[in-house]
Design an enzyme around this catalytic site. Structure first.
Site, mmCIF file in Angstrom:
data_model
loop_
_atom_site.group_PDB
_atom_site.id
_atom_site.type_symbol
_atom_site.label_atom_id
_atom_site.label_comp_id
_atom_site.label_asym_id
_atom_site.label_seq_id
_atom_site.Cartn_x
_atom_site.Cartn_y
_atom_site.Cartn_z
ATOM 1 N N ASP A 166 64.344 6.867 -41.067
ATOM 2 C CA ASP A 166 64.531 5.567 -40.431
ATOM 3 C C ASP A 166 63.501 4.600 -41.029
ATOM 4 O O ASP A 166 62.805 4.911 -42.001
ATOM 5 C CB ASP A 166 64.480 5.674 -38.899
ATOM 6 C CG ASP A 166 63.095 5.951 -38.332
ATOM 7 O OD1 ASP A 166 62.125 6.040 -39.121
ATOM 8 O OD2 ASP A 166 62.974 6.080 -37.101
ATOM 9 N N THR A 222 58.049 10.472 -35.688
ATOM 10 C CA THR A 222 57.541 11.782 -35.287
ATOM 11 C C THR A 222 58.193 12.929 -36.039
ATOM 12 O O THR A 222 57.687 14.060 -35.983
ATOM 13 C CB THR A 222 57.816 12.015 -33.791
ATOM 14 O OG1 THR A 222 59.241 11.936 -33.597
ATOM 15 C CG2 THR A 222 57.126 10.972 -32.928
ATOM 16 N N HIS A 262 66.066 39.268 -40.480
ATOM 17 C CA HIS A 262 66.264 37.874 -40.065
ATOM 18 C C HIS A 262 67.718 37.421 -40.188
ATOM 19 O O HIS A 262 68.105 36.423 -39.590
ATOM 20 C CB HIS A 262 65.364 36.953 -40.894
ATOM 21 C CG HIS A 262 63.922 37.318 -40.808
ATOM 22 N ND1 HIS A 262 63.187 37.204 -39.649
ATOM 23 C CD2 HIS A 262 63.078 37.851 -41.731
ATOM 24 C CE1 HIS A 262 61.950 37.623 -39.860
ATOM 25 N NE2 HIS A 262 61.861 38.029 -41.117
ATOM 26 N N CYS A 265 61.231 10.504 -39.650
ATOM 27 C CA CYS A 265 61.151 9.350 -38.760
ATOM 28 C C CYS A 265 59.699 9.264 -38.303
ATOM 29 O O CYS A 265 58.834 9.875 -38.934
ATOM 30 C CB CYS A 265 62.156 9.452 -37.601
ATOM 31 S SG CYS A 265 61.901 10.827 -36.465
ATOM 32 N N HIS A 308 61.918 32.980 -42.385
ATOM 33 C CA HIS A 308 62.492 33.664 -41.216
ATOM 34 C C HIS A 308 63.761 32.991 -40.699
ATOM 35 O O HIS A 308 64.627 33.671 -40.156
ATOM 36 C CB HIS A 308 61.471 33.726 -40.081
ATOM 37 C CG HIS A 308 60.385 34.737 -40.332
ATOM 38 N ND1 HIS A 308 59.526 35.179 -39.349
ATOM 39 C CD2 HIS A 308 60.021 35.400 -41.460
ATOM 40 C CE1 HIS A 308 58.676 36.076 -39.852
ATOM 41 N NE2 HIS A 308 58.950 36.210 -41.139
HETATM 42 C C1 RB5 Z 1 61.147 4.627 -34.096
HETATM 43 O O1 RB5 Z 1 60.265 3.712 -33.520
HETATM 44 C C2 RB5 Z 1 60.845 6.023 -33.600
HETATM 45 O O2 RB5 Z 1 61.337 6.178 -32.303
HETATM 46 C C3 RB5 Z 1 61.453 7.035 -34.530
HETATM 47 O O3 RB5 Z 1 60.972 6.841 -35.809
HETATM 48 C C4 RB5 Z 1 61.186 8.494 -34.212
HETATM 49 O O4 RB5 Z 1 59.842 8.757 -34.028
HETATM 50 C C5 RB5 Z 1 62.041 9.099 -33.187
HETATM 51 O O5 RB5 Z 1 62.036 10.311 -32.970
#
Ligand code: RB5
Length: 149
Positions: free
Chosen positions: A12, A71, A137, A69, A102
């Protein structure tokens, strides 16, 4: 170019620079990076970007997918909704190696707001270098597939 050396990259808006750094990194190693963007900073939806990458892996067009993204979590969740995808989010090299050995992971997710570029490139290297161990596995990975219905 064959599916065997193609890696789809997607993110993203929060992870454009890291995605492009990873694309250049894997290209330098001889992989073909299939970078599906985005390239401009407007807000982009990670579920759409994750699913688009996952479909290229599930179809056999690309051997692996690397998705990012903020996180890594949201885009990993979206990718795993596509049948045949096993995507793990990693912030360390041990996990990146283990999801190949695995879990026979075919996609890797990284959080661009969690992991700095140097570690992210090491995580990518650990993921790409590790083979699936097979053996005991195999049946467990098949159980994951059976959950897809
Ligand atoms: C975008 O602000 C954020 O929500 C996205 O990049 C991500 O971390 C979502 O899981």
């Amino acid at each position: 170019m064959t599916a065997g050396n193609r890696i789809v990259l997607s993110s993203d808006h929060s992870a454009i620079a890291l995605r492009q750094a990873i694309a250049a990194h894997v290209e330098a190693q001889g992989w073909a990076a299939v970078d599906i963007g985005p390239t401009t900073p407007e807000s982009t939806s990670y579920p759409e970007q994750g699913a688009a990458a996952a479909r290229l892996v599930a179809s056999g067009d690309c051997r692996f997918g690397i998705v990012l993204c903020g996180t890594g979590q949201g885009i990993m969740m979206a990718a795993n909704k596509v049948k045949g995808i096993r995507c793990g989010v990693c912030a360390d090299t041990f996990s990146a190696r283990m999801i190949r050995q695995h879990n026979d992971a075919n996609m890797l997710a990284i959080g661009a707001r969690v992991v700095a570029e140097g570690l992210a490139l090491d995580i990518v290297d650990a993921f790409l270098a590790a083979p699936f161990d097979g053996g005991r596995h195999v049946a467990r990975v098949a159980m994951i597939g059976a959950l897809e219905g």
